[in-house]
Design an enzyme around this catalytic site. Structure first.
Site, PDB file in Angstrom:
ATOM      1  N   SER A 322      -0.412   2.568   7.671  1.00 16.64           N
ATOM      2  CA  SER A 322       0.175   2.610   6.326  1.00 16.64           C
ATOM      3  C   SER A 322       1.694   2.690   6.414  1.00 16.64           C
ATOM      4  CB  SER A 322      -0.378   3.818   5.563  1.00 16.64           C
ATOM      5  OG  SER A 322       0.287   3.956   4.328  1.00 16.64           O
ATOM      6  N   TRP A 325       2.933  -0.641   7.448  1.00 22.38           N
ATOM      7  CA  TRP A 325       2.830  -1.603   6.331  1.00 22.38           C
ATOM      8  C   TRP A 325       4.081  -1.546   5.465  1.00 22.38           C
ATOM      9  CZ3 TRP A 325       3.051  -1.080   1.044  1.00 22.38           C
ATOM     10  CH2 TRP A 325       2.610  -2.157   0.274  1.00 22.38           C
ATOM     11  N   HIS A 326       4.614  -0.326   5.321  1.00 15.69           N
ATOM     12  CA  HIS A 326       5.757  -0.149   4.426  1.00 15.69           C
ATOM     13  C   HIS A 326       7.037  -0.773   4.965  1.00 15.69           C
ATOM     14  CE1 HIS A 326       3.251   2.791   2.280  1.00 15.69           C
ATOM     15  NE2 HIS A 326       4.058   2.560   1.274  1.00 15.69           N
ATOM     16  N   GLY A 327       7.139  -0.886   6.263  1.00 14.59           N
ATOM     17  CA  GLY A 327       8.377  -1.489   6.756  1.00 14.59           C
ATOM     18  C   GLY A 327       8.389  -1.643   8.255  1.00 14.59           C
ATOM     19  N   PHE A 467       8.776  -4.566   0.732  1.00 13.79           N
ATOM     20  CA  PHE A 467       7.564  -4.472   1.525  1.00 13.79           C
ATOM     21  C   PHE A 467       6.728  -5.746   1.341  1.00 13.79           C
ATOM     22  CE2 PHE A 467       9.311  -0.602   2.121  1.00 13.79           C
ATOM     23  CZ  PHE A 467       9.169   0.299   1.101  1.00 13.79           C
TER      24      PHE A 467
END
Lengths: 467, 306
Positions: A322, A325-327, A467
């Site tokens: 997670s 996924w954000h960056g 994102f």
């Protein structure tokens, strides 16, 4: 095309009227128009990005049909993996290529080997993290026989590219959105009114609260060495509220816009800063993403059904992914890991040991305050450019916490949104409900004036667009 | 659907009426205090001295006697080029018609307004590269707020920004300027500078020379500004106006991508002017010693073109 732009304010009413005008021609025309509108909306940023979304659409449409047509498990699995690899591949190339190359080179240099890196000048397509996850969920659900695939390519393409939620979610499941698209929509007055209210509310959160706090956050994080520990701590709260209002504001506009087109999207935020613990926080923050990871990563790995060691492993995998996924930065990964640690501890204390489970007001209130502080301090990792910067800021906060507060004016925005959220009484889909018609109009006028006063203060983009 | 549309129209109308009542209330409140206006709207400010410039511009436009020269641009014009010295050196009656962060597009709006009166014989258009990709909101706001009469050119200028913030202020000032009892307040600022007339603002000295953050990337140009540049060239050609496109002097010249510039625009690059660093109080604004050197150089260039 941004939601808070004059272009969108012109696009939306035109799209709305044309959409309902073709309603009488049937669902095929409605979906075709929806697809065209969505592609116009998305292509407004860069028309070249359309090829990627079209490619992802075709791959997953074909994969799902192929999965359903074959009886052989191995063939089904093959098509599933084609879908997953194509979507992950797109993410890998456009979002993570430079990050992995740079990290690999840095790792080699720590052991004394100097490799040259050839990073690519790649533009990150807006919304790629959202629509790839959305299309992957479709194929996975078809494979797991949760839904039947559609052979209506236009409807499927409209589902993938549905413009209100295309660039920053909510990440919709095919089981909830696709049936709505396959069915002819009829205009519903109450739904339309709710949609308009949500759009106004979302704009208020984004333009007035988020963009106002952004000025303070940018000022502090760009020159954090000049500020006291207390100011850094308060700036974490500013950022926490900024990202909440930015993202939930976008979600509200997306959900409200979808309602105007007769479509219901899932909730994405349910007052997360009033959560009593981190487990509850993750049930209320970015719900569409956290449930995606729960359903497609956590549960297939075994969830919490097996021994405790595996549960911890699964929690760490989910939160690390997670974060990633954000960056494409180690700060995001570390942010995920920190949340995994806090989540694990909370799981042990509350679920396994069943401590602090009292529903008394002092326990609930302290739970809310502690969760609020923990999540906001953790945002430092999210906002900082490097882990070192985050570490030094945290050190300053904890060592010099009781120092004079600078830039305290931003607290008014924090107070406004927390108060209004508290007054909303759990009705996140209907935040502006005053029974008196005149009072309601005055309230809308106040919100509109506030939006005009704060328009174009600083930030144009929504944070989650990166994102 | 009909009910929804009729309710939307009713809300839009009631919001419009409510907003009108609100703006009249705020405008009338200025007779007692500036605080209510300053809470809801940006204040008229002394920073760029646009209000005084506007007043002098009207007087300059009425002057029919001497051949006129016009300076257009941002603060790199109204703080750096002395129109009095320029007028003495060239024989033209120059006026410095700049404002803070004034873009080429805003300059075009001003030029269209000015040539309706006596067209100038020469225009010096300062095209500061840092503003090529600026949307003109700041300068449009500056002109909108700092005027006692909202004339059509200001409305055009404001509408061309596509900015809700500018429209918000424009609507307010349109109404306020219709109310004779409404007062105009200015916010004092201590920039150690003063307005000396003809649009010129002089900075005698600065307590510190600021090391401000300077853009160093290659500059792109918004289409709006590129089109305005070509329109200015055409309007000058059609009205027999001599035009000089000036890249202003700055301490650290930017890397300019000349491909963004339209082909038929000849630039006069002032970065060759020998103004010492000590004559700047930041990277692009000059003290009095810099004004003199720079203005004298520009005078020479104008005289060479005669």
């Amino acid at each position: 095309m941004l939601f808070n732009s004059a272009t969108f304010l012109l696009f939306l009413p035109i799209a709305f009227f044309v959409y309902w005008l073709v309603n009488c021609r049937g669902v095929k025309f409605q979906n075709l128009l929806l697809l065209i509108l969505s592609y116009v909306f998305y292509g407004w940023w860069d028309w070249r990005f359309l090829s990627l979304i079209a490619f992802s659409t075709v791959v997953d449409y074909s994969a799902a049909l192929s999965i359903s047509k074959t009886e052989k498990n191995s063939t089904k699995k093959l098509w599933l993996w084609v879908s997953i690899l194509v979507n992950i591949g797109l993410l890998g190339v456009f979002k993570y290529y430079n990050f992995f190359i740079t990290s690999w080179v840095d790792l080699l240099s720590t052991v004394g080997y100097h490799a040259s890196s050839s990073s690519l000048n790649i533009i990150l397509p807006v919304g790629i993290s959202f629509y790839t996850f959305q299309t992957m969920s479709y194929t996975i659900d078809v494979y797991q026989r949760k839904i039947n695939p559609t052979n209506n390519i236009i409807a499927f393409a409209a589902y993938v590219s549905f413009f209100p939620q295309l660039v920053a979610g909510p990440i919709e499941r095919a089981s909830s959105l696709l049936p709505q698209i396959l069915k002819r929509r009829k205009f519903d007055y109450a739904q339309g009114v709710q949609g308009m209210r949500l759009i106004l509310w979302g704009m208020f959160k984004k333009v007035v609260i988020a963009d106002s706090l952004a000025i303070y956050v940018d000022q502090v994080f760009n020159q954090w060495g000049s500020y006291t520990g207390t100011t850094l701590l308060v700036s974490c709260i500013y950022f926490g509220v900024q990202i909440y209002c930015d993202f939930s504001g976008y979600s509200d506009i997306a959900i409200g816009t979808a309602k105007l087109f007769g479509i219901e999207l899932r909730s994405n935020f349910k007052f997360p800063y009033f959560s009593k613990n981190i487990i509850e926080f993750w049930r209320k923050w970015h719900i569409s993403l956290s449930t995606w990871f729960r359903d497609y990563i956590y549960i297939p790995l075994g969830g919490s059904k097996h021994q405790f060691g595996k549960t911890i492993r699964n929690i760490f995998i989910v939160f690390t992914l997670s974060g990633l996924w954000h960056g494409a930065n180690w700060t995001f990964v570390l942010w995920g890991v920190v949340h995994a640690i806090i989540y694990t501890i909370t799981h042990v204390v509350l679920v396994r040991k069943k401590m602090f489970n009292s529903s008394s007001l002092p326990v609930k209130t302290s739970g809310i305050i502690i969760t609020f502080l923990i999540t906001n301090i953790a945002w430092i990792l999210f906002r900082s450019d490097t882990i070192q910067q985050a570490y030094l800021m945290l050190k300053k906060i904890f060592l010099f916490a009781f120092t004079p507060l600078q830039l305290g004016e931003g607290l008014i925005y924090v107070a406004i949104i927390l108060t209004l959220d508290a007054l909303a009484n759990g009705q996140e889909r209907d935040p502006i409900t005053l029974k008196n018609s005149i009072l309601r109009r005055v309230y809308y006028l106040i919100l509109l004036i506030a939006i005009c006063v704060h328009w174009e203060r600083s930030i144009d983009n929504f944070i989650y667009f990166q994102f | 659907m009909k009910k929804f549309i009729s309710r939307c129209i009713s809300y839009i109308l009631s919001t419009g009426i409510g907003y009108l009542v609100f703006t009249v209330f705020v405008a009338l409140s200025t007779t007692y205090t500036p605080d209510i206006e300053s809470f809801f709207y940006s204040n008229s400010t002394e920073y760029g001295h646009t209000r005084e410039r506007n007043y002098d511009l009207k007087k300059w436009l009425k002057d029919q006697d001497t051949p006129k020269g016009l300076l257009l641009g941002s603060s790199t014009v109204y703080r750096n080029i002395d129109p009095f010295l320029l007028s003495n050196n060239t024989g033209y009656n120059f006026f410095n018609c700049g404002s803070s962060s004034q873009t080429i597009s805003t300059s075009y709006n001003l030029l269209k307004h000015i040539i309706k009166y006596t067209p100038p014989e020469i225009v010096v258009l300062d095209i500061f590269p840092e503003l090529w990709n600026n949307n003109g909101v700041e300068s449009a706001l500056d002109w909108t707020i700092n005027t006692n009469k909202t004339e059509p050119y200001i409305v055009d200028m404001a509408l061309s920004t596509n900015s809700l913030k500018v429209y918000y202020h424009l609507s307010y000032h349109l109404i306020k300027n219709m109310l004779p009892v409404a007062k105009h307040y200015s916010v004092e600022n201590n920039n150690n500078c003063r307005y000396v007339g003809k649009g010129f603002v002089i900075t005698e000295s600065s307590k510190e020379h600021k090391n401000d953050n300077i853009k160093t990337d290659a500059i792109q140009m918004f289409d709006k500004n590129r089109l305005a540049l070509l329109a200015i060239k055409k309007i000058c050609h059609d009205n027999n106006i001599e035009i000089i496109f000036l890249i202003p002097k700055s301490k650290q010249p930017l890397v300019i991508d000349m491909e963004v510039m339209p082909n038929n625009i000849d630039l006069l690059n002032a970065n060759i002017v020998p103004v010492q660093d000590s004559c700047f109080y930041d990277h692009c604004h000059m003290l009095k010693c810099g004004n003199i050197t720079y203005t004298n150089w520009l005078s020479k260039k104008i005289n060479e073109q005669k």
